[in-house]
Design a protein around this motif. Structure first.
Motif, PDB file in Angstrom:
ATOM      1  N   LEU A   1       0.832  -1.203   0.000  1.00  0.00           N
ATOM      2  CA  LEU A   1       0.000   0.000   0.000  1.00  0.00           C
ATOM      3  C   LEU A   1       0.866   1.252   0.000  1.00  0.00           C
ATOM      4  CD1 LEU A   1      -2.970  -0.168  -0.150  1.00  0.00           C
ATOM      5  CD2 LEU A   1      -3.127   0.193   2.295  1.00  0.00           C
ATOM      6  N   SER A   2       1.877   1.260   0.866  1.00  0.00           N
ATOM      7  CA  SER A   2       2.721   2.459   0.887  1.00  0.00           C
ATOM      8  C   SER A   2       3.517   2.560  -0.401  1.00  0.00           C
ATOM      9  CB  SER A   2       3.627   2.497   2.106  1.00  0.00           C
ATOM     10  OG  SER A   2       4.142   1.229   2.400  1.00  0.00           O
ATOM     11  N   GLY A   3       3.864   1.418  -0.990  1.00  0.00           N
ATOM     12  CA  GLY A   3       4.555   1.463  -2.263  1.00  0.00           C
ATOM     13  C   GLY A   3       3.711   2.119  -3.340  1.00  0.00           C
ATOM     14  N   ILE A   4       2.430   1.754  -3.373  1.00  0.00           N
ATOM     15  CA  ILE A   4       1.539   2.334  -4.382  1.00  0.00           C
ATOM     16  C   ILE A   4       1.371   3.829  -4.158  1.00  0.00           C
ATOM     17  CG2 ILE A   4      -0.834   2.394  -5.210  1.00  0.00           C
ATOM     18  CD1 ILE A   4      -1.011  -0.583  -4.683  1.00  0.00           C
ATOM     19  N   PHE A   5       1.088   4.203  -2.902  1.00  0.00           N
ATOM     20  CA  PHE A   5       0.807   5.616  -2.647  1.00  0.00           C
ATOM     21  C   PHE A   5       2.064   6.472  -2.664  1.00  0.00           C
ATOM     22  CE2 PHE A   5      -3.674   6.195  -1.860  1.00  0.00           C
ATOM     23  CZ  PHE A   5      -4.124   4.894  -1.751  1.00  0.00           C
TER      24      PHE A   5
ATOM     25  N   VAL B   1       2.049  11.159  -5.431  1.00  0.00           N
ATOM     26  CA  VAL B   1       1.448  10.938  -6.749  1.00  0.00           C
ATOM     27  C   VAL B   1      -0.067  11.014  -6.627  1.00  0.00           C
ATOM     28  CG1 VAL B   1       3.258   9.472  -7.689  1.00  0.00           C
ATOM     29  CG2 VAL B   1       1.420   8.451  -6.380  1.00  0.00           C
ATOM     30  N   GLY B   2      -0.706  11.109  -7.771  1.00  0.00           N
ATOM     31  CA  GLY B   2      -2.159  11.003  -7.807  1.00  0.00           C
ATOM     32  C   GLY B   2      -2.848  12.348  -7.879  1.00  0.00           C
ATOM     33  N   PHE B   3      -4.193  12.299  -7.805  1.00  0.00           N
ATOM     34  CA  PHE B   3      -4.958  13.548  -7.814  1.00  0.00           C
ATOM     35  C   PHE B   3      -6.110  13.453  -6.828  1.00  0.00           C
ATOM     36  CE2 PHE B   3      -8.645  12.120 -10.317  1.00  0.00           C
ATOM     37  CZ  PHE B   3      -8.153  10.974 -10.890  1.00  0.00           C
TER      38      PHE B   3
ATOM     39  N   LYS C   1       5.928   4.202  -5.968  1.00  0.00           N
ATOM     40  CA  LYS C   1       6.976   3.263  -6.355  1.00  0.00           C
ATOM     41  C   LYS C   1       6.381   2.110  -7.155  1.00  0.00           C
ATOM     42  CE  LYS C   1       9.587   2.249  -2.843  1.00  0.00           C
ATOM     43  NZ  LYS C   1      10.065   2.209  -1.444  1.00  0.00           N
ATOM     44  N   ILE C   2       5.179   1.702  -6.813  1.00  0.00           N
ATOM     45  CA  ILE C   2       4.497   0.661  -7.599  1.00  0.00           C
ATOM     46  C   ILE C   2       3.538   1.399  -8.520  1.00  0.00           C
ATOM     47  CG2 ILE C   2       2.976  -1.335  -7.502  1.00  0.00           C
ATOM     48  CD1 ILE C   2       3.997  -1.916  -4.747  1.00  0.00           C
ATOM     49  N   THR C   3       3.755   1.297  -9.853  1.00  0.00           N
ATOM     50  CA  THR C   3       2.983   2.138 -10.758  1.00  0.00           C
ATOM     51  C   THR C   3       2.010   1.377 -11.648  1.00  0.00           C
ATOM     52  OG1 THR C   3       4.759   2.004 -12.358  1.00  0.00           O
ATOM     53  CG2 THR C   3       4.738   3.931 -10.930  1.00  0.00           C
TER      54      THR C   3
ATOM     55  N   THR D   1     -13.032   6.121 -12.754  1.00  0.00           N
ATOM     56  CA  THR D   1     -11.684   6.105 -13.321  1.00  0.00           C
ATOM     57  C   THR D   1     -11.133   4.697 -13.319  1.00  0.00           C
ATOM     58  OG1 THR D   1     -11.414   8.243 -12.254  1.00  0.00           O
ATOM     59  CG2 THR D   1      -9.453   7.224 -13.208  1.00  0.00           C
ATOM     60  N   ALA D   2     -10.927   4.132 -14.486  1.00  0.00           N
ATOM     61  CA  ALA D   2     -10.401   2.781 -14.579  1.00  0.00           C
ATOM     62  C   ALA D   2      -8.976   2.740 -14.053  1.00  0.00           C
ATOM     63  CB  ALA D   2     -10.429   2.317 -16.031  1.00  0.00           C
ATOM     64  N   GLY D   3      -8.687   1.706 -13.271  1.00  0.00           N
ATOM     65  CA  GLY D   3      -7.326   1.551 -12.761  1.00  0.00           C
ATOM     66  C   GLY D   3      -7.027   2.396 -11.543  1.00  0.00           C
ATOM     67  N   SER D   4      -8.061   2.945 -10.907  1.00  0.00           N
ATOM     68  CA  SER D   4      -7.802   3.845  -9.787  1.00  0.00           C
ATOM     69  C   SER D   4      -7.823   3.113  -8.465  1.00  0.00           C
ATOM     70  CB  SER D   4      -8.848   4.958  -9.760  1.00  0.00           C
ATOM     71  OG  SER D   4     -10.133   4.386  -9.715  1.00  0.00           O
ATOM     72  N   ILE D   5      -7.210   3.749  -7.459  1.00  0.00           N
ATOM     73  CA  ILE D   5      -7.178   3.197  -6.105  1.00  0.00           C
ATOM     74  C   ILE D   5      -7.311   4.344  -5.137  1.00  0.00           C
ATOM     75  CG2 ILE D   5      -4.658   3.318  -5.929  1.00  0.00           C
ATOM     76  CD1 ILE D   5      -4.739   0.833  -4.228  1.00  0.00           C
TER      77      ILE D   5
END
Lengths: 283, 342, 323
Positions: B125-129, B195-197, B132-134, B212-216
């Protein structure tokens, strides 16, 4: 040789003309297309969401039954009082600028300032009214919303009045002066009467404009799920309700947002059409 | 012309009298803040109105805006998922008490992946936010979810654009499980997201993820249920994979020592226990000790008393964890000292 | 001689008193109108004053460097105007680039090509588009345009223009559908009817004689438009465009729904971003202290910006034209 050249030039010219005219028809088609998409989307999502509830109940929490009654009342009430304030002041202001001070440097400046107010981004008006009314009053209120919308409507009515009064022939003014009536009487009974249709059109257009405004109401009138018939306290209006409900993930509430969007758009388009029929627009 | 004038005058008179009549009604109990508590608080307000005819007008504007409105005295109570510090409470003459607990879930929108299918842990989770994990088919995600059909779509991170107690609790959890997160971003109601919006409110986040497809993103559980969105299971501190459910939320809240904490300040993220949901949160209601309008304050407290005593079913039906009776009794006892109730 | 007074006896009428009453009534009316006109001016001044006062803390903290500060971050309490201003300017610019050619096209169609009976309905339809409230553009944009952008249009752009050197930097992921480009498209559709109406009106002021003689010489419709209509109405056209630009700059609701609310400065125009009005609409409710005054400072900038555009427009068209 010359003939071929002339023919080439001609076909190029006609070709270019063909191209450009096709593009312009395409442009007109695009314009119609956009209108169709907007109205179509509204009708598609909105009509299925209409029900008796929408007109008889207030905004619910997700999962409960409800409608937009409080928002519709809010819009009607805030718009009504805003025009009640803005229309007389606007008409009188326009009267001053054309009947009394026309041509003077001061009048030109005042007209320019009116146009600045006219084109001011409506959210800035909202920010101003927030500082001027909401903060001292310690909260959202219909009063603040009315003030914001009045500030937006005022320059519109002022401008239309000016334009309409300019159309009144000077001969009419001179004739009434010869009657010996006081100036204000000749103004109201004669000159206003001849410009009245135009001025009323302007007021209707102002009504159409402010009833659809969202940004200036966000921080002034605020929002509420409940019916608020008074001047104080947050009050729901249709545009702000649409704004809040559309952002909600709940299906029922989103449907309500579309219903509201349809209602306000139909109402505003109706007012616009009435105004144009009255005004007898050009071709 | 005359007719128009008569009509206008009549309409004005009618509108004015209707308005003045409305104005003479009692003022509403107003509150603003956390969107985390909004679903259940709205339900309570409806029930309370049916029972007592009193209106509680709550605006779900985010914990940050709610406290700001409370400090500006434009509302009677504020609701926040980030408890106020002892110092802030003292300085402003406020008192807070917990009203509800619940779970924050990770929600996603991936083509071909069903709700409840994915598992995350603190590290991924922290990697995604952190950015680092894209991509969804990253090796780390595949390792946790060997059976899921993860596509190679880029991950669109969505966060709360407004000052949010949900953000606070989520980043609090990330700070606890990832030292890198703690150092780079930290935990607060609003942070510098790498990252992100953003979207406004839990409502906005839910809508955005659905669109939004692919969103988290991260959001209170009831929004995910109401909108039928993708949500994940989590690996908790004990290393067990748990589902977001009332019993895992309750296990997380059970560790809270409400009575022992000063100003009821207890954070329930990353709690121990096999069946504990790792990203749990609570919402506090904040009021003035010496309000300008004591009647409104008492009215609000009456509403919250009603919610403690009669609102439990509403809470559990929306998958919130009601404050246990033993604790609510202590809270209402403290009201006598803080707010001067009888 | 005919008795024009109809037998009325004027010897009892106190002409002096009546005149005095008339004069008093006139004075009152005069002052009412003067006060109303003055009120308009006063209101504008009040708005400016309040904006300046409330924006002061920001300028006291940053001085003028607020105007070129590139970081806007509420969590770290750092505020600079560039991300929002850039967003406003870019989205308005792209919107105009799209809207102006289409508007001219529609206007030319309406004045030169359109068959008579269709002229009124199509013209009215375009004007109705102008009456649709901006929030409707916002939600239709969000629920119709954004998915289209995310699923088809933006990936296409990334794959094509995004690969071209230099310009490609403007078209890089992330592209979740909301962003400056989407906002520009919505703005373009919003501004379209205004510019079309003004352009059409302005084209109609061209003396028929001029037009007829041009056609008589054998010019094609396009040549008439290009060589007669547009140069003759040049000032009015630019004025109309400027007015449309002013509208686009200040638009809030249509943009807020589709622009994304990200205050990071970035090169890509297809990624989520922000504009001045969207930033205010999104964060005003919970802002206080430095953030609040920075938002108001942004508002002041927007006000000044639209004022400049309006002043330019006025200078171009003169006063004879519509809004």
């Amino acid at each position: 040789m010359e003939d071929t050249i002339r023919q080439n030039i001609m076909s190029r010219r006609y070709g270019r003309n063909r191209l450009m005219m096709t593009l312009s028809v395409v442009a007109a088609g695009l314009g119609m297309f956009f209108l169709a998409i907007i109205l179509g989307t509204l009708l598609f999502h909105g009509v299925s969401s209409l029900s008796l509830d929408v007109f008889t109940m207030s905004i619910p929490a997700e999962g409960s039954r409800g409608g937009l009654l409080n928002a519709m009342y809010g819009t009607a009430m805030v718009t009504f009082f805003a025009i009640l304030i803005a229309a007389p002041i606007g008409i009188l202001a326009g009267t001053y600028l054309i009947e009394y001070a026309n041509g003077s440097k001061l009048a030109e400046v005042a007209k320019f300032i009116n146009d600045i107010l006219l084109s001011a981004p409506s959210i800035i008006i909202g920010v101003f009214v927030y500082g001027a009314i909401v903060v001292p009053m310690r909260g959202n209120s219909a009063i603040a919303g009315i003030a914001a919308l009045a500030l937006i409507a005022l320059p519109v009515v002022n401008r239309t009045t000016q334009d309409m009064l300019l159309l009144v022939p000077n001969a009419l003014r001179e004739a009434t002066a010869a009657l010996g009536a006081p100036r204000w009487k000749s103004m109201t009974h004669v000159i206003y009467r001849s410009a009245w249709t135009g001025i009323l059109t302007g007021i209707l257009l102002a009504v159409a404009r402010i009833s659809g405004e969202t940004a200036p109401l966000l921080f002034t009138a605020g929002y509420s799920k409940f019916m608020n018939a008074g001047f104080t306290g947050p009050i729901a209006t249709l545009p702000v309700a649409i704004n809040t409900l559309a952002a909600d993930p709940g299906e029922d509430l989103k449907r309500l947002a579309w219903a509201g969007a349809l209602i306000i758009t139909v109402a505003i388009l109706a007012i616009n059409i009435i105004a144009r029929l009255m005004g007898g627009r050009r071709q | 012309m005359n007719l128009i004038r008569k009509f206008a005058a009549g309409a004005a008179a009618a509108a004015l009298s209707l308005t003045l009549a409305g104005a003479s009604l009692a003022a509403d109990i107003t509150g603003a803040g956390s969107s985390f508590i909004n679903p259940v608080l709205s339900k309570w307000a409806e029930g309370y109105k049916a029972a007592t005819s009193n209106t509680v007008n709550y605006q779900s504007v985010g914990s940050g805006a709610g406290i700001k409105q409370l400090l500006a005295k434009t509302v009677v109570f504020g609701a926040t998922d980030k408890p106020m510090s002892d110092g802030d409470l003292e300085k402003n003459g406020l008192a807070q008490f917990p009203m509800i607990s619940g779970g924050i879930v990770v929600t996603y929108n991936i083509d071909g992946v069903k709700p409840g299918e994915l598992v995350f842990d603190g590290e991924t989770l922290s990697g995604i936010f952190l950015g680092k994990i894209t991509k969804w088919d990253d090796a780390a995600l595949k390792k946790l979810n060997p059976d899921a059909k993860l596509p190679s779509t880029p991950i669109s991170v969505v966060y709360r654009a407004d000052g949010s107690g949900t953000t606070f609790n989520f980043t609090n959890y990330l700070s606890k499980v990832s030292p890198e997160w703690k150092e780079k971003v930290g935990s607060d109601t609003a942070v510098q997201w790498p990252v992100g919006f953003g979207a406004k409110g839990s409502e906005g986040v839910s809508t955005t993820v659905a669109q939004t497809a692919g969103s988290i993103s991260y959001v209170e559980y009831s929004y995910v249920v109401a909108n039928k969105m993708g949500f994940s299971k989590m690996k908790n501190a004990a290393g067990k994979v748990v589902e977001p459910k009332l019993d895992t939320f309750t296990a997380a809240a059970a560790n809270a020592d409400w009575k022992g904490a000063k100003n009821f300040n207890v954070i329930v993220t990353n709690q121990p226990g096999d069946n504990t949901w790792p990203i749990a949160a609570s919402t506090w209601v904040v009021l003035y000790k010496q309000p300008a309008d004591k009647a409104l304050n008492d009215g609000a407290l009456d509403f919250f008393k009603w919610a403690y005593e009669k609102g439990q079913k509403d809470a559990t039906s929306l998958n919130y964890v009601a404050i246990p009776d033993s604790v609510s009794k202590v809270v209402m006892e403290s009201w006598k000292k803080d707010f001067g109730t009888k | 001689m005919v008795d024009a007074t109809n037998g009325a006896d004027f010897s009892r009428v106190d002409v002096a008193a009546i005149t005095k009453t008339f004069k008093l009534q006139d004075r009152i009316f005069f002052f009412m109108t003067l006060a109303s006109a003055a009120l308009v001016v006063l209101m504008l001044l009040a708005i400016l004053v309040v904006l300046v006062i409330d924006a002061l803390p920001t300028f006291q903290t940053y001085g003028l460097s607020f105007l070129w500060g590139t970081v806007w971050s509420a969590p770290t309490e750092k505020f600079g105007a560039v991300p929002a201003v850039m967003g406003t300017l870019i989205s308005s610019l792209i919107a105009m680039l799209i809207a102006v050619p289409i508007s001219f096209g529609i206007a030319i169609f309406l004045t030169e090509l359109c068959p008579g009976p269709l002229r009124r309905p199509i013209g009215t339809a375009i004007e109705l588009l102008a009456g649709v409230p901006s929030i409707i553009y916002g939600i239709v944009g969000l629920f119709v345009l954004v998915p289209l952008m995310q699923l088809y249009i933006l990936p296409f752009l990334i794959a094509t223009i995004g690969q071209v050197p230099v310009i490609g930097y403007l078209f890089q992921p992330p592209a979740p559908g909301v962003g400056l480009l989407t906002a520009s498209l919505v703005l373009a559709i919003m501004v379209l009817p205004f510019i079309t109406a003004i352009t059409r009106d302005v084209f109609l002021t061209v003396p028929p004689m001029l037009r007829e003689s041009a056609y008589g010489m054998g010019m094609t419709t396009w040549e008439v438009a290009r060589n007669i209509l547009i140069p003759y109405t040049r000032r009015g056209l630019v004025g109309g465009v400027m007015l449309g630009l002013g509208r686009a700059l200040g638009e809030t609701m249509a943009v807020t729904f589709v622009v994304g609310s990200v205050t990071r400065l970035q090169a890509s125009i297809i990624s989520p971003s922000t504009t001045i009005s969207a930033q205010i609409a999104n964060t005003f409710g919970e802002a206080d202290g430095l953030q609040l005054s920075s938002l108001i400072a942004l508002g002041l900038l927007l006000f000044i910006l639209s004022f400049c555009v309006l002043a330019l427009a006025k200078w171009m068209i003169g006063r004879s034209d519509s809004f």
